[in-house]
Write a protein that holds these residues in place. Structure first.
Motif, PDB file in Angstrom:
ATOM      1  N   GLU A 215     -14.172  -5.283 -36.682  1.00 21.38           N
ATOM      2  CA  GLU A 215     -13.210  -4.215 -36.924  1.00 21.38           C
ATOM      3  C   GLU A 215     -12.805  -4.212 -38.394  1.00 21.38           C
TER       4      GLU A 215
ATOM      5  N   HIS B 161     -10.145  -2.946 -41.295  1.00 20.33           N
ATOM      6  CA  HIS B 161      -8.756  -2.494 -41.456  1.00 20.33           C
ATOM      7  C   HIS B 161      -8.505  -2.204 -42.926  1.00 20.33           C
TER       8      HIS B 161
ATOM      9  N   ASP C  87     -10.192   5.224 -43.390  1.00 20.20           N
ATOM     10  CA  ASP C  87     -11.214   5.009 -42.361  1.00 20.20           C
ATOM     11  C   ASP C  87     -12.560   4.661 -42.970  1.00 20.20           C
TER      12      ASP C  87
ATOM     13  N   GLU D  30     -16.585  -1.139 -35.824  1.00 21.88           N
ATOM     14  CA  GLU D  30     -15.581  -0.102 -35.659  1.00 21.88           C
ATOM     15  C   GLU D  30     -14.635  -0.085 -36.853  1.00 21.88           C
ATOM     16  N   SER D  31     -14.028   1.063 -37.098  1.00 20.61           N
ATOM     17  CA  SER D  31     -13.012   1.205 -38.160  1.00 20.61           C
ATOM     18  C   SER D  31     -11.665   1.518 -37.527  1.00 20.61           C
ATOM     19  N   ARG D  32     -10.657   0.697 -37.872  1.00 28.20           N
ATOM     20  CA  ARG D  32      -9.287   0.943 -37.429  1.00 28.20           C
ATOM     21  C   ARG D  32      -8.469   1.650 -38.516  1.00 28.20           C
TER      22      ARG D  32
ATOM     23  N   SER E 112      -4.416   2.073 -39.103  1.00 21.95           N
ATOM     24  CA  SER E 112      -3.637   2.250 -37.877  1.00 21.95           C
ATOM     25  C   SER E 112      -3.060   0.963 -37.325  1.00 21.95           C
ATOM     26  N   VAL E 113      -3.556  -0.212 -37.746  1.00 22.47           N
ATOM     27  CA  VAL E 113      -3.077  -1.490 -37.201  1.00 22.47           C
ATOM     28  C   VAL E 113      -2.668  -2.398 -38.359  1.00 22.47           C
TER      29      VAL E 113
END
Length: 530
Positions: free
Chosen positions: A462, A464, A472, A499-501, A504-505
């Motif tokens: 992931e 971030h 993104d 995946e790209s967060r 958002s986190v």
């Protein structure tokens, strides 16, 4: 005498039929090409070179000087407008200069190392009269020229040499191991970074494998494989090109020897098989001839027997009448014996019925016992399956804990549900870029080895980011950079997803540089076994 004549004729016919395919197989594998052979004397001569239809724009010039005392012709050649050899197919990595005599002898004079689109080569040959061609080849140690002739010499405009323009016959490579006509599936700039000797070593080993070197010369083939693996490892470690080339050249020499020995042994095996086939045909022909003779002898014997039978027919008829009377008396005795046997059969039939009833009862008991045994075996199999699944689950848990411990020794690890998260901080990357920093190469190599040691473990990479316009894309770029790096070191791509967060986190809501850097991270999310 008649039998021997039949046998001899049959063997002669078989010999002619057996030898005919061999006679028909006699034929040259020579390459016919009209080129120019030049006889050199003393003074240096400039020889022009022109491209063939494979590379019409190529050109070059060679200076040839004959040294009588050394019995040697020195050659200094420069070529231009040449493209990399792999443009003629994935089989080819380099260019080789050949000297070809009018008698058909071919000599490998050396390879060209391209600098851009040009190259220069200095070579020597003991021949005084020869033609020169340039071919694309899989490696520098080839012994016969390929069909990819890209340049050849022309006649010089001078009276200081003798020129022979004629058909020159020479044996070229059969090309049966050159099957890759596609371009390498890799960008040219990256392909050119690989040392030339390493590319040639790969092709030499592939040719040795196609020649069945693993079967006919396993010792040389295994040594060639080991040396090429050493060269590949040295290249990945970033060792000097000279060292990688030295190991690769040793591998090429062994691969070439494995190919030569394999081809010789394959030819010898084919010859032995042909000899065995011919021997078998001769044996069959001999047996057929002997069988014909034997049948002829049997026919003669039957003819003599028929003659004897005709003379003694009367005696045989009297003997047959006497034997008929004896047979009638014997028939009466046989009828009496037959009645006694019928009585015995009736008794045995009754005993068989009783035995069958007993067997039926025993079979019923056996069926009940088999059913009970099957039920017990099924219960035992179920118990063993449960035990195996429990042991496998325990093993997966131990492996996962070992992975967690090994990863925590390299990067920061925190628990997450039934698994854990390994965090690659912002310091692992070039500032404000998606590229991994060079200083973390050792840690990334360790992390890749730890993950590849668990080939069944699946995880998520992931990305971030802090709050920025392209959060993104920035996060996905860093996550993809990590994925490409560990995949290149042996981690299977099907074991993870990227995946790209984005932003958002976040783990910090502060606005300081340190708080933003903390949010720029890549997390490897591992889920434990269920």
């Amino acid at each position: 005498m008649r039998n021997r004549s039949v046998c001899s004729s049959f063997l002669i016919l078989l010999t002619v039929l057996t030898l005919s395919p061999a006679a028909r197989a006699q034929g040259g594998g020579d390459v016919r090409r009209r080129t120019i052979a030049i006889t050199y004397y003393k003074d240096p001569i400039a020889i022009p070179f022109a491209g063939t239809t494979l590379r019409p724009t190529a050109k070059g010039e060679a200076t040839v000087e004959r040294w009588r005392k050394r019995n040697e012709s020195e050659i200094d050649i420069k070529i231009e407008n040449v493209i990399p050899a792999y443009n003629y197919g994935g089989d080819y990595t380099t260019y080789v200069l050949w000297a070809i005599t009018p008698a058909g002898q071919v000599d490998n004079l050396g390879e060209f190392r391209l600098s851009g689109s040009s190259a220069r080569l200095k070579a020597a040959t003991p021949h005084q009269t020869f033609a020169m061609i340039i071919t694309a080849e899989p490696h520098f140690l080839v012994k016969l020229p390929s069909t990819k002739v890209i340049m050849e010499n022309l006649a010089p405009n001078t009276d200081k040499v003798s020129i022979q323009a004629s058909q020159i016959y020479f044996t070229g490579d059969s090309g049966r191991f050159y099957t890759d006509t596609t371009l390498p599936q890799i960008a040219e700039r990256d392909y050119n970074k690989i040392p030339m000797e390493l590319l040639q070593g790969r092709r030499a080993l592939q040719i040795a494998r196609l020649a069945d070197g693993e079967r006919y010369d396993p010792d040389d083939f295994t040594q060639a494989v080991n040396l090429l693996n050493q060269a590949e490892a040295a290249y990945r470690r970033g060792e000097k090109v000279h060292e990688v080339g030295r190991i690769s050249r040793d591998s090429i020499a062994l691969a070439v020897r494995a190919r030569d020995i394999s081809e010789e042994r394959a030819i010898a095996a084919a010859r032995r098989a042909e000899i065995s086939r011919r021997d078998a045909e001769v044996r069959r022909a001999t047996e057929n001839a002997e069988d014909l003779g034997s049948r002829l002898s049997d026919s003669e014997a039957r003819l003599k027997a028929a003659e004897i039978a005709r003379v003694s027919m009367g005696d045989q008829l009297d003997r047959a009448i006497r034997e008929g009377a004896d047979a009638r008396a014997e028939n009466r005795q046989l009828k009496s014996d037959n009645q006694r046997l019928r009585d015995d059969v009736d008794r045995l039939t009754q005993e068989l019925s009783t035995a069958r009833a007993t067997i039926g009862e025993l079979q019923g008991q056996a069926s009940s016992a088999t059913a009970r045994l099957s039920e017990i075996e099924r219960a035992e199999r179920d118990r063993q399956q449960v035990e195996r699944e429990r042991q496998q689950t325990e093993a997966r848990r131990r492996d996962f804990e070992a992975l967690r411990a090994a990863a925590s020794a390299i990067v920061k690890v925190k628990p997450s549900g039934s698994g854990f998260i390994a965090t690659l901080p912002d310091s692992f990357f070039v500032p404000n870029q998606t590229t991994l920093a060079l200083r973390v190469k050792a840690k990334m190599d360790q992390l890749a080895r730890v993950i590849s040691g668990n080939p069944d473990q699946v995880f998520t990479i992931e990305g971030h980011s802090d709050a920025r316009a392209n959060a993104d894309g920035f996060a996905l770029g860093r996550a993809q950079a990590v994925a490409d790096y560990i995949a290149a070191l042996g981690v299977t791509r099907t074991n993870f997803r990227v995946e790209s967060r984005g932003a958002s986190v976040p783990i910090s809501t502060g606005r300081t540089l340190a708080a933003k850097a903390a949010n720029r991270r890549v997390e490897l999310v591992f889920v434990g076994p269920q």
